[in-house]
Design a protein around this motif. Structure first.
Motif, PDB file in Angstrom:
ATOM      1  N   ILE A 165      -4.835   5.153  -1.290  1.00 53.20           N
ATOM      2  CA  ILE A 165      -4.951   3.692  -1.289  1.00 53.20           C
ATOM      3  C   ILE A 165      -6.428   3.339  -1.184  1.00 53.20           C
ATOM      4  O   ILE A 165      -7.182   4.031  -0.521  1.00 53.20           O
ATOM      5  N   ASN A 193       0.524   2.990  -2.482  1.00 54.30           N
ATOM      6  CA  ASN A 193      -0.139   2.056  -3.390  1.00 54.30           C
ATOM      7  C   ASN A 193       0.909   1.339  -4.228  1.00 54.30           C
ATOM      8  O   ASN A 193       1.343   1.836  -5.260  1.00 54.30           O
TER       9      ASN A 193
ATOM     10  N   SER B  30      -2.465   6.450   5.217  1.00 54.20           N
ATOM     11  CA  SER B  30      -3.436   5.554   4.553  1.00 54.20           C
ATOM     12  C   SER B  30      -4.288   6.364   3.575  1.00 54.20           C
ATOM     13  O   SER B  30      -3.790   6.725   2.511  1.00 54.20           O
ATOM     14  N   HIS B  48      -9.739   0.747   4.264  1.00 53.23           N
ATOM     15  CA  HIS B  48      -8.316   1.040   4.029  1.00 53.23           C
ATOM     16  C   HIS B  48      -7.664   2.031   4.985  1.00 53.23           C
ATOM     17  O   HIS B  48      -6.448   2.192   4.947  1.00 53.23           O
ATOM     18  N   ASN B  95      -3.537  -3.351   2.524  1.00 50.90           N
ATOM     19  CA  ASN B  95      -3.039  -2.127   1.872  1.00 50.90           C
ATOM     20  C   ASN B  95      -1.699  -2.352   1.182  1.00 50.90           C
ATOM     21  O   ASN B  95      -1.317  -1.592   0.304  1.00 50.90           O
TER      22      ASN B  95
END
Lengths: 420, 420
Positions: A165, A193, B30, B48, B95
């Motif tokens: 991401i 994502n 993440s 992020h 995100n």
């Protein structure tokens, strides 16, 4: 088994006898309640009660697997032994008809809460073909995916956009450009994502497909890209259409985020393969006496219309054992009613060196083998990373050790040095 | 906490340090993968990456809760201690944006599979109000349900059609007729009774609403009936419309069968309260170190648009403890952003005698108290069963013991004799 029943097999653990626990499960999930009520006639029970088909005793356990069980009054809690066994129940098909959502309420509903069990896991199901006739199952599957990617006689090699991401559209475009020229067969978005505000799906699709088409014009090879279209129900069709209109040939969904019902809804509309990501699945399966087995899960996913399903790969970075991964791949490749198999997706900590063991243990080339870091972090770059994966599989298929094969294959040698 | 983050708190167990396990979780969910990849820049991480907000150490455990953990290399498996703690992570809101399906992939996705943990359970979440602005939450909730049923200053009393499955339309009609004249406030279909071929929803709705309207003409009281409209996505709206067109004022869904995405889809269209049945929930929560807590689940259900949610009742026939039930009721009644509370539905093995303990422990009358067998199997019949439930609550609200109150209330006395 008749066409008028659904069979469900459970691994159970109980402080009572297996017979008693199975009887309670069958009652709770069909005609019973905690006291007899008017209207619960013999005729109604004959027509609608779930029945015990078989009970297979396994070794008992000294400790309970789950809290909240009730001890039989005769023994008391100090003296309890926990019987384990496999119980198969038969549910009348006409209790729900060919409806996946209503099937789940019956075969996987309140029974997890019964205090007569200290463990209960749904480990297999057998459904009338009417379910497949209704839901239609994988539209593309293995054969359709091979046709679209023009890859035969070896596994498909793929990767995941990393970092998972945070890439801007411009950064993504550059990365996809390199990947699309690397000889890779398949690329997917990370499950993290979806459609984030800083890089919306719509813009991502345009940028990615532009790069893929331009690379295809040059190389003659059009990479399959699984766009993560996970979102609310009314976004699924719209997102799918954005992908297809831009020339895309695959969509990905987080199956457990949109539910099997969401997948079935998308399947009715889909013109491209549905790549099924199973994140959240660990919560449903990691405890060996709770939830359900992958054998059941992949059957349900298959019915709903998933074409590719994640299984983890060997030596993965997750909790799952190699034996479990191998079983999962076999599950995906076992037909339910005919040509309805799923393409298993090996991933998590994969690199070229895993090919050999994968082939030896799985005995198939019908695989989509994903390496994220194993391709992207290759010391000589992405194209070398893809080459190393291909070389790993060449070695495996030729029955040559990777150490031997690496002598004449630089990319594989470098991969061994970095990831081995 | 800012409006630009989502916080998620986990109960974890790990053979490593809590700090290490939390770092792995944050990375996996993440920007990280198993090796560093190009593009994983400091800027990208700053924007992020999920971050650790807090770690609270709890008492360690001698044995692992879940299989598949990896032991730290320094100690080896023989010497492992399992640290337990509560870890709060902060995820950048951008995100995923206000999307429940994509939120789930981030906060409840692959982390269940990490081998750095031997237990992981999502126990609380805090979300920016943008989620509620997007999904809108309960349309009716407690206040709207009271308005529609015209019941104030006491809990709503309800029942479940029993036997759960198998009644013909004619038998159902007779039962509903008796119930609709009994003084009951609420009736629901069983979760096992969706849209079976032998008694299709469409016919059921017509028959039931005919009985309810005719009874209402006589008694002035129109019972709320929650029709189980669980089905595939494109059936949800159609089934809802069948109910509303027939004058029905509630629909029920198996939340986990249609998924939160399915509920949110229905919510956009719904003109009546959505009664949320949580069957299959046990699989997600029964193990104390896996899945998620009800605190989280009810927040997600609430956002998606559920109005009533099952919590089990005290002394239920399931595994759940009274303490857990009481906590669940409090969860439902705690506002997230304002007037967004859920009506908790007490059920499972309930009868008049449970009212007193329920009121003492829950300190609320904002409840929908369901008794299936506890009403239907009352020795003097359904109307007496309903009266006994009302009398049980009258006693509770007056602070009189049911034994005392039963002296002048025959239906209660009979209920005590049968179920007590």
């Amino acid at each position: 088994m008749t066409t008028q029943e659904v069979r469900a097999t459970y691994l159970i653990e109980t402080p009572f006898t297996l017979e008693y626990a199975a009887t309670v499960m069958a009652g709770e999930q069909s005609t019973g309640t905690f006291v007899s009520v008017p209207g619960e006639t013999d005729h109604l029970k004959a027509m609608h009660a779930a029945k015990i088909v078989s009970i297979k005793q396994l070794e008992s356990a000294p400790y309970p697997s789950l809290p909240g069980y009730k001890a039989p009054e005769v023994t008391g809690k100090d003296n309890v032994h926990f019987q384990r066994g496999e119980v198969t129940l038969s549910f009348p098909y006409h209790n729900f008809g060919p409806s996946l959502p209503n099937l789940l309420a019956a075969i996987a509903g309140n029974l997890y809460e019964l205090h007569e069990v200290s463990g209960v896991r749904l480990i297999d199901i057998a459904l009338p073909k009417a379910f497949m006739d209704t839901y239609r199952g994988p539209q593309f599957g293995i054969e359709g995916t091979r046709r679209l990617t023009n890859v035969f006689e070896r596994p498909l090699i793929g990767t995941i956009i990393k970092p998972s991401i945070g890439l801007s559209i411009t950064e993504l475009r550059k990365l996809v450009r390199r990947l699309a020229h690397s000889g890779i067969d398949f690329i997917k978005d990370d499950e993290l994502n979806g459609n984030p505000p800083f890089a919306p799906l719509k813009e991502r699709v345009v940028a990615v497909m532009d790069e893929i088409e331009r690379a295809a014009d040059k190389t003659g090879k059009k990479v399959m890209y699984a766009f993560n279209i996970t979102g609310d129900i009314d976004e699924l069709r719209a997102n799918h259409d954005i992908v297809v209109e831009a020339g895309g040939n695959c969509v990905m969904v987080s199956v457990n985020s949109i539910g099997l019902a969401g997948v079935a809804y998308l399947r009715k509309h889909a013109q491209v393969p549905i790549h099924g990501h199973r994140n959240q699945w660990g919560a449903m399966t990691r405890h060996p006496l709770l939830g359900m087995s992958f054998t059941v899960y992949q059957k349900l996913c298959r019915l709903a219309g998933v074409d590719h399903l994640h299984t983890n790969g060997l030596a993965n970075k997750f909790y799952e054992s190699d034996a479990s991964v191998i079983q999962s791949v076999q599950d995906c490749l076992t037909p339910m009613y005919g040509k309805d198999t799923l393409l298993p997706v090996l991933s998590s900590g994969q690199w070229a060196g895993v090919a050999d063991a994968s082939y030896k243990s799985m005995q198939t080339i019908d695989l989509l083998h994903l390496a994220g870091g194993g391709i992207m972090a290759h010391p000589s770059g992405i194209t070398a990373g893809v080459a190393s994966m291909q070389q790993g599989w060449e070695a495996a298929l030729k029955g040559v050790s990777i150490a031997e094969y690496a002598k004449n294959h630089q990319e594989l040698a470098e991969a061994i040095q970095k990831f081995g």
